[in-house]
Write a protein that holds these residues in place. Structure first.
Motif, PDB file in Angstrom:
ATOM      1  N   ASP A   7       0.946  -1.081   0.318  1.00 43.81           N
ATOM      2  CA  ASP A   7      -0.043   0.260   0.249  1.00 43.81           C
ATOM      3  C   ASP A   7       1.025   1.017   0.163  1.00 43.81           C
ATOM      4  OD1 ASP A   7      -2.769  -1.088  -0.038  1.00 43.81           O
ATOM      5  OD2 ASP A   7      -2.885  -1.734   2.096  1.00 43.81           O
ATOM      6  N   ALA A   8       2.097   1.266   0.838  1.00 41.86           N
ATOM      7  CA  ALA A   8       2.705   2.332   0.697  1.00 41.86           C
ATOM      8  C   ALA A   8       3.325   2.667  -0.711  1.00 41.86           C
ATOM      9  CB  ALA A   8       3.682   1.916   2.280  1.00 41.86           C
ATOM     10  N   ALA A   9       3.524   1.553  -1.197  1.00 41.89           N
ATOM     11  CA  ALA A   9       4.273   1.461  -2.415  1.00 41.89           C
ATOM     12  C   ALA A   9       3.766   1.884  -3.341  1.00 41.89           C
ATOM     13  CB  ALA A   9       4.583   0.730  -3.131  1.00 41.89           C
ATOM     14  N   LEU A  10       2.324   1.605  -3.491  1.00 39.86           N
ATOM     15  CA  LEU A  10       1.526   1.842  -4.392  1.00 39.86           C
ATOM     16  C   LEU A  10       1.587   3.650  -3.607  1.00 39.86           C
ATOM     17  CD1 LEU A  10      -1.453   1.836  -6.258  1.00 39.86           C
ATOM     18  CD2 LEU A  10      -2.722   1.030  -4.491  1.00 39.86           C
ATOM     19  N   ARG A  11       1.105   4.081  -2.948  1.00 39.58           N
ATOM     20  CA  ARG A  11       1.135   5.709  -2.929  1.00 39.58           C
ATOM     21  C   ARG A  11       1.978   6.485  -2.975  1.00 39.58           C
ATOM     22  NH1 ARG A  11      -1.696   3.395   1.853  1.00 39.58           N
ATOM     23  NH2 ARG A  11       0.206   3.820   2.902  1.00 39.58           N
ATOM     24  N   ARG A  12       2.941   5.682  -3.228  1.00 39.73           N
ATOM     25  CA  ARG A  12       4.615   6.169  -3.544  1.00 39.73           C
ATOM     26  C   ARG A  12       4.545   7.015  -4.834  1.00 39.73           C
ATOM     27  NH1 ARG A  12       9.717   7.898  -1.832  1.00 39.73           N
ATOM     28  NH2 ARG A  12      11.117   7.170  -3.445  1.00 39.73           N
ATOM     29  N   ARG A  13       4.256   5.939  -5.419  1.00 43.86           N
ATOM     30  CA  ARG A  13       3.802   5.369  -7.126  1.00 43.86           C
ATOM     31  C   ARG A  13       3.324   6.355  -7.215  1.00 43.86           C
ATOM     32  NH1 ARG A  13       4.581   0.579  -7.576  1.00 43.86           N
ATOM     33  NH2 ARG A  13       2.024  -0.156  -7.842  1.00 43.86           N
ATOM     34  N   GLN A  14       1.641   6.641  -6.387  1.00 43.53           N
ATOM     35  CA  GLN A  14       0.768   7.309  -7.374  1.00 43.53           C
ATOM     36  C   GLN A  14       0.848   9.412  -6.956  1.00 43.53           C
ATOM     37  OE1 GLN A  14      -2.442   5.510  -4.350  1.00 43.53           O
ATOM     38  NE2 GLN A  14      -3.886   6.692  -5.833  1.00 43.53           N
ATOM     39  N   ILE A  15       1.955   9.458  -5.721  1.00 41.14           N
ATOM     40  CA  ILE A  15       2.316  10.438  -5.720  1.00 41.14           C
ATOM     41  C   ILE A  15       3.256  10.829  -6.394  1.00 41.14           C
ATOM     42  CG2 ILE A  15       4.030  11.943  -4.092  1.00 41.14           C
ATOM     43  CD1 ILE A  15       2.629  10.852  -2.145  1.00 41.14           C
ATOM     44  N   LEU A  16       3.994  10.038  -7.207  1.00 40.35           N
ATOM     45  CA  LEU A  16       5.238  10.663  -8.646  1.00 40.35           C
ATOM     46  C   LEU A  16       4.399  10.391  -9.486  1.00 40.35           C
ATOM     47  CD1 LEU A  16       8.209   7.867  -6.777  1.00 40.35           C
ATOM     48  CD2 LEU A  16       8.245  10.244  -7.755  1.00 40.35           C
ATOM     49  N   ASP A  17       3.404   9.676 -10.497  1.00 39.50           N
ATOM     50  CA  ASP A  17       2.673   9.662 -10.966  1.00 39.50           C
ATOM     51  C   ASP A  17       2.032  10.731 -11.681  1.00 39.50           C
ATOM     52  OD1 ASP A  17       3.590   7.094 -12.195  1.00 39.50           O
ATOM     53  OD2 ASP A  17       1.821   6.373 -11.540  1.00 39.50           O
ATOM     54  N   ALA A  18       2.049  11.733 -10.423  1.00 34.79           N
ATOM     55  CA  ALA A  18       0.852  13.029 -10.493  1.00 34.79           C
ATOM     56  C   ALA A  18       1.828  14.009 -10.388  1.00 34.79           C
ATOM     57  CB  ALA A  18      -0.177  12.804  -8.929  1.00 34.79           C
ATOM     58  N   ALA A  19       3.352  13.334  -9.502  1.00 27.77           N
ATOM     59  CA  ALA A  19       3.768  14.897  -9.996  1.00 27.77           C
ATOM     60  C   ALA A  19       4.286  14.963 -11.195  1.00 27.77           C
ATOM     61  CB  ALA A  19       4.763  15.063  -8.892  1.00 27.77           C
ATOM     62  N   VAL A  28       8.144  22.822 -12.436  1.00 29.73           N
ATOM     63  CA  VAL A  28       8.675  22.185 -11.139  1.00 29.73           C
ATOM     64  C   VAL A  28       8.032  23.084 -10.294  1.00 29.73           C
ATOM     65  CG1 VAL A  28      10.516  20.581 -12.259  1.00 29.73           C
ATOM     66  CG2 VAL A  28      10.732  22.869 -11.091  1.00 29.73           C
ATOM     67  N   ASN A  29       8.366  24.698 -10.367  1.00 28.94           N
ATOM     68  CA  ASN A  29       7.704  25.181  -9.758  1.00 28.94           C
ATOM     69  C   ASN A  29       6.262  25.430  -8.853  1.00 28.94           C
ATOM     70  OD1 ASN A  29      10.434  26.210  -8.456  1.00 28.94           O
ATOM     71  ND2 ASN A  29      10.346  27.340 -10.628  1.00 28.94           N
ATOM     72  N   ALA A  30       5.453  23.988  -9.898  1.00 28.18           N
ATOM     73  CA  ALA A  30       3.449  24.780  -9.678  1.00 28.18           C
ATOM     74  C   ALA A  30       3.331  23.798  -7.861  1.00 28.18           C
ATOM     75  CB  ALA A  30       3.287  23.160 -10.594  1.00 28.18           C
ATOM     76  N   PRO A  31       2.411  24.497  -7.654  1.00 29.33           N
ATOM     77  CA  PRO A  31       1.913  24.351  -5.860  1.00 29.33           C
ATOM     78  C   PRO A  31       1.684  22.924  -5.873  1.00 29.33           C
ATOM     79  CG  PRO A  31       0.997  25.595  -7.023  1.00 29.33           C
ATOM     80  CD  PRO A  31       1.011  25.273  -8.358  1.00 29.33           C
ATOM     81  N   LEU A  32       3.139  22.123  -5.036  1.00 30.11           N
ATOM     82  CA  LEU A  32       3.006  21.092  -4.109  1.00 30.11           C
ATOM     83  C   LEU A  32       0.733  20.696  -3.581  1.00 30.11           C
ATOM     84  CD1 LEU A  32       5.752  20.152  -2.294  1.00 30.11           C
ATOM     85  CD2 LEU A  32       5.098  19.741  -4.552  1.00 30.11           C
ATOM     86  N   GLU A  33      -0.145  21.336  -3.745  1.00 29.31           N
ATOM     87  CA  GLU A  33      -1.170  21.078  -3.279  1.00 29.31           C
ATOM     88  C   GLU A  33      -1.735  20.655  -4.744  1.00 29.31           C
ATOM     89  OE1 GLU A  33      -4.553  19.539  -1.442  1.00 29.31           O
ATOM     90  OE2 GLU A  33      -2.499  21.200  -0.415  1.00 29.31           O
ATOM     91  N   LEU A  34      -1.684  20.596  -5.892  1.00 29.23           N
ATOM     92  CA  LEU A  34      -1.631  20.412  -7.230  1.00 29.23           C
ATOM     93  C   LEU A  34      -1.003  18.554  -7.484  1.00 29.23           C
ATOM     94  CD1 LEU A  34      -1.145  22.654 -10.347  1.00 29.23           C
ATOM     95  CD2 LEU A  34      -3.455  21.810  -9.005  1.00 29.23           C
ATOM     96  N   VAL A  35      -0.540  18.179  -6.509  1.00 25.94           N
ATOM     97  CA  VAL A  35       0.115  17.097  -7.425  1.00 25.94           C
ATOM     98  C   VAL A  35      -0.653  16.283  -6.029  1.00 25.94           C
ATOM     99  CG1 VAL A  35       2.413  15.508  -6.387  1.00 25.94           C
ATOM    100  CG2 VAL A  35       2.567  17.960  -7.275  1.00 25.94           C
ATOM    101  N   VAL A  36      -1.130  16.510  -4.319  1.00 19.38           N
ATOM    102  CA  VAL A  36      -1.791  15.967  -4.261  1.00 19.38           C
ATOM    103  C   VAL A  36      -3.124  15.534  -4.442  1.00 19.38           C
ATOM    104  CG1 VAL A  36      -2.883  16.480  -1.631  1.00 19.38           C
ATOM    105  CG2 VAL A  36      -0.964  16.912  -1.528  1.00 19.38           C
ATOM    106  N   GLU A  37      -3.502  17.306  -5.105  1.00 26.27           N
ATOM    107  CA  GLU A  37      -5.435  16.753  -5.855  1.00 26.27           C
ATOM    108  C   GLU A  37      -5.209  15.795  -7.170  1.00 26.27           C
ATOM    109  OE1 GLU A  37      -6.075  20.886  -7.307  1.00 26.27           O
ATOM    110  OE2 GLU A  37      -5.975  21.190  -4.993  1.00 26.27           O
ATOM    111  N   ARG A  38      -3.941  15.588  -7.806  1.00 25.40           N
ATOM    112  CA  ARG A  38      -3.878  14.286  -8.324  1.00 25.40           C
ATOM    113  C   ARG A  38      -3.548  13.035  -8.504  1.00 25.40           C
ATOM    114  NH1 ARG A  38      -2.027  15.949 -13.937  1.00 25.40           N
ATOM    115  NH2 ARG A  38      -3.231  18.134 -13.573  1.00 25.40           N
ATOM    116  N   ALA A  39      -3.181  13.336  -7.044  1.00 22.82           N
ATOM    117  CA  ALA A  39      -3.014  12.162  -7.139  1.00 22.82           C
ATOM    118  C   ALA A  39      -3.854  11.546  -5.924  1.00 22.82           C
ATOM    119  CB  ALA A  39      -1.195  11.731  -5.989  1.00 22.82           C
TER     120      ALA A  39
END
Length: 191
Positions: A7-19, A28-39
């Protein structure tokens, strides 16, 4: 224990895919909140995996190198593998221009930069050497020249959009491979 770690690996992959998507779209200076939302995950999950933007970007770079390494392994028995991988790397540069800009802006003294600069020849040199042995490439191409060739792929960043960057990336890789090609002997064969 395995389900929790998967589950942790899946979440990490989701974050990386979204980022990857967010940074390629917005820089690369996009708000990290966009990464959180996309993930589709919480902010705490992001920061538990990546304490800051640089850690997230470095993980994306490591993942890109891992993908190149896997591709190199898949191509290892081909004499044209170096050219194929160079074209693949050029395409990646064109698609992920903001990540490449981050890489190029890093201080050469940065430990992560040093690690990345070691990986490039580890990935490309065996393929280049195979091509040299098959008389596809000049026998005098060394690691320093290889690093220059890979850096030159960044010329495609001059493109105004992804389509133009991809076109320039293909053209750059073609020109670089032409420059590395083994000289042709007077009888028409490679020297």
């Amino acid at each position: 224990m395995a389900p929790r770690s998967s589950d942790a690996a899946l979440r990490r992959r989701q974050i990386l895919d979204a980022a990857d998507e967010v940074f390629c779209e917005h820089g690369v200076n996009a708000p990290l909140e966009l990464v959180v939302e996309r993930a589709g995950l919480g902010r705490a999950t992001l920061y538990r995996n990546f304490p800051d933007r640089v850690a997230l970007l470095m993980a994306l770079l490591d993942r890109a190198f891992d993908a190149l390494e896997r591709r190199a392994h898949d191509l290892a028995d081909r004499d044209d593998a170096f050219g194929v991988l160079l074209h693949d790397a050029a395409e990646h540069v064109a698609v992920c221009a903001p990540l490449v800009d981050f890489w190029r802006a890093m201080a050469r003294s940065d430990a992560a930069m040093s690690r990345g600069e070691r990986r490039v020849p580890e990935i490309f040199m065996p393929l280049l050497q195979r091509g040299i042995a098959a008389a596809r490439y000049r026998p005098d191409v060394d690691e320093e020249q290889l690093m220059l060739v890979v850096d030159m792929l960044g010329s495609c960043l001059r493109g105004r959009d992804e389509a133009e960057r991809k076109r320039l990336a293909r053209r750059s890789a073609d020109l670089l491979l032409q420059a590395l090609r083994a000289p042709v002997a007077a009888g028409g064969g490679r020297r």
